[in-house]
Scaffold this active site. Structure first.
Site, short mmCIF file in Angstrom:
data_model
loop_
_atom_site.label_atom_id
_atom_site.label_comp_id
_atom_site.label_asym_id
_atom_site.label_seq_id
_atom_site.Cartn_x
_atom_site.Cartn_y
_atom_site.Cartn_z
N ASP A 137 0.87 -1.17 0.00
CA ASP A 137 0.00 0.00 0.00
C ASP A 137 0.90 1.23 0.00
OD1 ASP A 137 -1.81 2.03 0.43
OD2 ASP A 137 -2.27 1.46 2.49
N ASN B 49 0.66 8.54 -0.10
CA ASN B 49 1.32 9.82 -0.39
C ASN B 49 2.50 10.10 0.51
OD1 ASN B 49 -0.40 11.05 -2.55
ND2 ASN B 49 -2.00 10.76 -1.02
N LYS C 42 3.15 0.94 3.26
CA LYS C 42 2.81 -0.12 4.21
C LYS C 42 2.84 -1.45 3.47
CE LYS C 42 -0.90 2.21 5.35
NZ LYS C 42 -2.20 2.59 5.94
N ASP D 47 -6.17 3.32 -4.57
CA ASP D 47 -6.40 3.10 -3.14
C ASP D 47 -7.89 3.10 -2.81
OD1 ASP D 47 -6.53 5.83 -3.75
OD2 ASP D 47 -5.76 6.45 -1.80
N THR E 14 -7.85 30.12 18.71
CA THR E 14 -7.64 29.88 17.28
C THR E 14 -7.14 28.48 16.99
OG1 THR E 14 -7.19 32.24 16.98
CG2 THR E 14 -6.52 30.77 15.20
#
Length: 266
Positions: free
Chosen positions: A7, A10, A14, A105, A183
């Site tokens: 897998d 980006n 894995k 994916d 924030t």
């Protein structure tokens, strides 16, 4: 017949080695590497692995990354098969306008989800959520038709976009709160609520479309961050892409065996 499942996302690769290419097969070994460390696989993670008989992978990274992975596989003289979305495979029908343009994916994860439900005798519609660098939310009906899905930025992309486009928002990562009062918490809560809201909307739409209550499966490296903030029942499945690769490998090998049998009887 052992299977090495890959897998390649980006940010990370894995991998998992299974005893055989079938749903529920025993995982012999597994690991993860950031993409910048791919060239160390043969000298590290893979040095003592038993050579796999089959290598099947999903890749969304660049062609350059894919070539680096293929170079590492030369330790076993193994030629990988890279999954490309098609019109239909392993029990799932692709409803995308241009099936081959669907991300590998996404396709593999949906196949994994479909097969997982079938193994449990659950013939229900399903929403598949992947939370990573990007977030995808997919809808599958009870008959195994992918109806469509949406893509939105992951937490990191949302925060970087706001920081780069808005003055004064370079603040530490906050926490999710029902009513943020600073924030940092406002940014983190906003991104989390956006993802949770997209999932809720897709579940509502699929319920209305199908007349059944959808099952929601969630996976991805950042899925655990979403868990406390989800507004729909869901199941967290770390191995959804690997489940899909196992199902695809099993399906392809069965098709090849059938073809060989047909050729031998001609």
């Amino acid at each position: 017949m052992s299977l090495l499942a890959l897998d390649v996302g980006n940010t990370r690769l894995k991998w998992a080695l299974y005893e055989r290419p079938a749903m529920g097969a025993r995982m012999v070994a597994h690991g993860v590497q950031f993409l910048e460390n791919i060239d160390k696989l043969t000298e590290g993670d893979w040095i003592n692995l038993r050579p796999p008989r089959m290598v099947l992978g999903s890749v969304v990274a660049s062609d350059a990354i894919k070539r680096r992975v293929e170079a590492q596989l030369e330790i076993w003289d193994a030629a990988p098969e890279w999954v490309v979305a098609s019109a239909a495979e392993a029990g799932l029908v692709n409803g995308y306008d241009h099936p081959a343009r669907l991300g590998a994916d996404r396709w593999v994860a949906m196949i994994g989800a479909r097969q997982r439900l079938l193994a449990r005798q659950q013939r229900q519609p399903c929403v598949v959520v992947m939370v990573g660098t990007a977030v995808t939310v997919e809808a599958i009906d009870a008959e195994g038709h992918f109806l469509g899905g949406c893509i939105l930025p992951g937490h990191g992309i949302m925060l970087r976009a706001l920081e780069s486009g808005t003055a004064g928002l370079h603040v530490p990562t906050g926490v999710v709160r029902p009513f943020p009062t600073n924030t940092s918490d406002a940014l983190t809560s906003g991104g989390t609520f956006a993802i949770a809201g997209a999932v809720q909307r897709m579940v509502d739409q699929l319920r209305q479309h199908s007349g059944q209550e959808p099952v929601c499966l969630m996976t991805g490296g950042a899925a655990w961050k979403m868990a406390p903030s989800m507004t729909v029942p869901f199941e967290l499945v770390d191995t959804l892409i690997f489940d899909g690769l196992l199902a695809i490998a099993h399906h392809r090998l069965a098709e090849r065996a059938s073809q060989r049998l047909a050729n031998s009887t001609q």
